[in-house]
Motif scaffolding. Structure first.
Motif, PDB file in Angstrom:
ATOM      1  N   SER A  76     -63.865  57.709  -2.852  1.00 52.64           N
ATOM      2  CA  SER A  76     -62.941  58.847  -2.866  1.00 52.64           C
ATOM      3  C   SER A  76     -61.546  58.466  -2.401  1.00 52.64           C
ATOM      4  O   SER A  76     -60.629  59.262  -2.479  1.00 52.64           O
ATOM      5  N   ASN A  77     -61.378  57.253  -1.858  1.00 51.75           N
ATOM      6  CA  ASN A  77     -60.042  56.830  -1.460  1.00 51.75           C
ATOM      7  C   ASN A  77     -59.364  56.032  -2.567  1.00 51.75           C
ATOM      8  O   ASN A  77     -58.509  55.193  -2.333  1.00 51.75           O
ATOM      9  N   GLU A 135     -49.627  55.843  -1.003  1.00 53.78           N
ATOM     10  CA  GLU A 135     -50.698  54.945  -0.544  1.00 53.78           C
ATOM     11  C   GLU A 135     -50.571  54.676   0.951  1.00 53.78           C
ATOM     12  O   GLU A 135     -51.575  54.701   1.688  1.00 53.78           O
ATOM     13  N   ASN A 136     -49.351  54.422   1.420  1.00 53.83           N
ATOM     14  CA  ASN A 136     -49.139  54.130   2.842  1.00 53.83           C
ATOM     15  C   ASN A 136     -49.463  55.331   3.726  1.00 53.83           C
ATOM     16  O   ASN A 136     -49.989  55.171   4.832  1.00 53.83           O
ATOM     17  N   GLU A 137     -49.168  56.524   3.220  1.00 55.92           N
ATOM     18  CA  GLU A 137     -49.369  57.731   4.028  1.00 55.92           C
ATOM     19  C   GLU A 137     -50.821  58.193   4.047  1.00 55.92           C
ATOM     20  O   GLU A 137     -51.301  58.706   5.056  1.00 55.92           O
ATOM     21  N   THR A 138     -51.530  57.995   2.940  1.00 54.21           N
ATOM     22  CA  THR A 138     -52.890  58.544   2.820  1.00 54.21           C
ATOM     23  C   THR A 138     -54.007  57.502   2.876  1.00 54.21           C
ATOM     24  O   THR A 138     -55.157  57.850   3.124  1.00 54.21           O
ATOM     25  N   GLY A 139     -53.676  56.240   2.620  1.00 55.93           N
ATOM     26  CA  GLY A 139     -54.712  55.219   2.540  1.00 55.93           C
ATOM     27  C   GLY A 139     -55.452  55.220   1.219  1.00 55.93           C
ATOM     28  O   GLY A 139     -56.407  54.457   1.028  1.00 55.93           O
ATOM     29  N   ILE A 140     -55.026  56.083   0.300  1.00 49.41           N
ATOM     30  CA  ILE A 140     -55.658  56.159  -1.020  1.00 49.41           C
ATOM     31  C   ILE A 140     -55.036  55.111  -1.941  1.00 49.41           C
ATOM     32  O   ILE A 140     -53.816  55.032  -2.066  1.00 49.41           O
ATOM     33  N   LYS A 141     -55.850  54.309  -2.570  1.00 54.25           N
ATOM     34  CA  LYS A 141     -55.372  53.259  -3.471  1.00 54.25           C
ATOM     35  C   LYS A 141     -55.210  53.826  -4.870  1.00 54.25           C
ATOM     36  O   LYS A 141     -56.143  54.407  -5.433  1.00 54.25           O
ATOM     37  N   SER A 168     -59.329  58.747 -15.811  1.00 53.74           N
ATOM     38  CA  SER A 168     -58.165  59.019 -14.976  1.00 53.74           C
ATOM     39  C   SER A 168     -58.366  60.331 -14.239  1.00 53.74           C
ATOM     40  O   SER A 168     -59.224  61.145 -14.610  1.00 53.74           O
ATOM     41  N   ASP A 169     -57.575  60.513 -13.187  1.00 48.72           N
ATOM     42  CA  ASP A 169     -57.695  61.709 -12.354  1.00 48.72           C
ATOM     43  C   ASP A 169     -56.488  62.641 -12.462  1.00 48.72           C
ATOM     44  O   ASP A 169     -56.631  63.851 -12.348  1.00 48.72           O
ATOM     45  N   LYS A 175     -61.342  64.123  -7.545  1.00 48.47           N
ATOM     46  CA  LYS A 175     -60.598  65.385  -7.551  1.00 48.47           C
ATOM     47  C   LYS A 175     -59.874  65.638  -6.223  1.00 48.47           C
ATOM     48  O   LYS A 175     -58.724  66.083  -6.207  1.00 48.47           O
ATOM     49  N   GLU A 176     -60.536  65.337  -5.106  1.00 45.68           N
ATOM     50  CA  GLU A 176     -59.902  65.584  -3.801  1.00 45.68           C
ATOM     51  C   GLU A 176     -58.651  64.723  -3.638  1.00 45.68           C
ATOM     52  O   GLU A 176     -57.607  65.202  -3.179  1.00 45.68           O
ATOM     53  N   SER A 177     -58.739  63.460  -4.038  1.00 48.23           N
ATOM     54  CA  SER A 177     -57.566  62.576  -3.961  1.00 48.23           C
ATOM     55  C   SER A 177     -56.480  63.048  -4.913  1.00 48.23           C
ATOM     56  O   SER A 177     -55.280  62.955  -4.607  1.00 48.23           O
TER      57      SER A 177
END
Length: 343
Positions: free
Chosen positions: A34-35, A56-62, A86-87, A269-271
């Motif tokens: 999910s990240n 990416e830096n703020e959320t850690g999501i790649k 894709s999302d 979806k959450e990301s």
């Protein structure tokens, strides 16, 4: 002894269940972490990359970014609808996205209450992102004494074959240019604007580019004298010292928002929701105007005139009938194709 073995088995099962629960918390329904997030975008890379890096830096999501023309990317979303790869679809005109809203999930950003009324997500599918006026980009080294103040000036015979314009079926910014021409040159009646469009197509001299980037690059590189493009692209070249200038057509400029949507049945979806909320936040919207040459959709974010942007009050602003434009998208594209192929 039996009790000890039973106790060990019980503890092992408990540990396995705990690990499975942790694993499921970190993954979406299809097992994808999910990240992670996959974004399709027709925006220029020099525009998207800084914002994605910050996200990416703020959320850690790649984020995996796939860049191409809006038409090509929408075809991919359509072909992948039973197994989305894709999302988020980030970019493209409202006219383009609205006619494909069945491909998107309903979602209203947490920032929607800060959005100017005309740019709110009223149907729940397409979130507005930035305001994008259609402009004419001119190469100052090539234009010579030819006067360019608006669309009518593009019919000058000296410009034949020297006008950069993209195929509106492949470029959403080119589709918006077509809509702008129809309403501006038809004095509010798009059907009356086809006479002008027919004359303009003749002056293209059989040249129709495959995407929006080919337009502004072609003008900046000196392949074309003028180009039909969007404000941000031209401002970027001016900022970097290219010999180009922006003309806001005197007949009228349509300044509509572009959009974005969460792809239906997206794996992450959450990301995706976090991403939409992030790029519509005041912090990012302020960065659009001060660093990235875009206009904000938010009520309390003003333009930075040091970028070369004109206030909308200094431009002749006109409106299209968005309902008509969205409903007649395919008709417009077919008519344009027929005129182009017959010249």
């Amino acid at each position: 002894m039996k009790k000890s073995i039973s106790k060990i088995i019980f503890l092992c099962l408990l540990l396995a269940l705990s690990l499975a629960a942790c694993s499921s918390d970190d993954k979406s329904s299809d097992g994808k972490k999910s990240n992670e997030l996959t974004v399709y975008s027709p925006h220029p890379l020099e525009f998207t990359e800084p914002l994605i890096k910050d996200f990416e830096n703020e959320t850690g999501i790649k984020v995996e970014l796939i860049s191409a023309g809006s038409g090509e990317l929408l075809k991919r979303v359509e072909s992948e609808k039973n197994n989305p790869l894709s999302d988020v679809f980030w970019g493209g005109s409202i006219s383009t996205l609205d006619s494909n809203k069945e491909l998107f999930e309903k979602f209203t950003s947490a920032n929607d209450d800060q959005v100017a009324d005309e740019f709110k997500n009223k149907d729940g599918y397409i979130t507005r992102f930035s305001v994008v006026p259609s402009v004419i980009m001119v190469n100052k080294n090539l234009i010579g004494d030819i006067k360019i103040e608006g669309y009518e000036d593009l019919l000058n015979k000296e410009l034949k074959g020297k006008i950069a314009n993209a195929d509106p079926s492949k470029s959403s910014s080119s589709l918006e240019q077509l809509i702008n021409q129809l309403f501006a040159m038809g004095n509010g009646d798009p059907e009356k604007g086809w006479d002008y469009v027919t004359k303009l197509i003749k002056n293209l001299d059989g040249k129709l580019l495959s995407g929006s980037s080919a337009v502004y690059k072609g003008v900046a590189d000196g392949e074309y004298t003028v180009g039909l493009t969007f404000e941000e692209a031209a401002l970027n070249y001016i900022k970097n010292g290219a010999p180009v200038e922006i003309i806001y057509p005197k007949e009228g400029v349509i300044a509509k928002a572009d959009g974005m949507g969460i792809i239906k049945n997206a794996s992450n979806k959450e990301s995706a929701e976090k991403f939409v909320d992030y790029v519509t936040s005041k912090e990012v919207q302020q960065k659009l105007t001060s660093e990235l040459n875009r206009r904000s959709i938010l009520k309390d974010v003003s333009i930075d005139k040091t970028t070369g942007m004109k206030d909308l009050s200094e431009i002749t602003i006109i409106k299209d009938d968005e309902e008509w434009s969205n409903a007649h998208k395919e008709d417009m594209l077919n008519e344009y194709k027929d005129i182009f192929t017959s010249n």
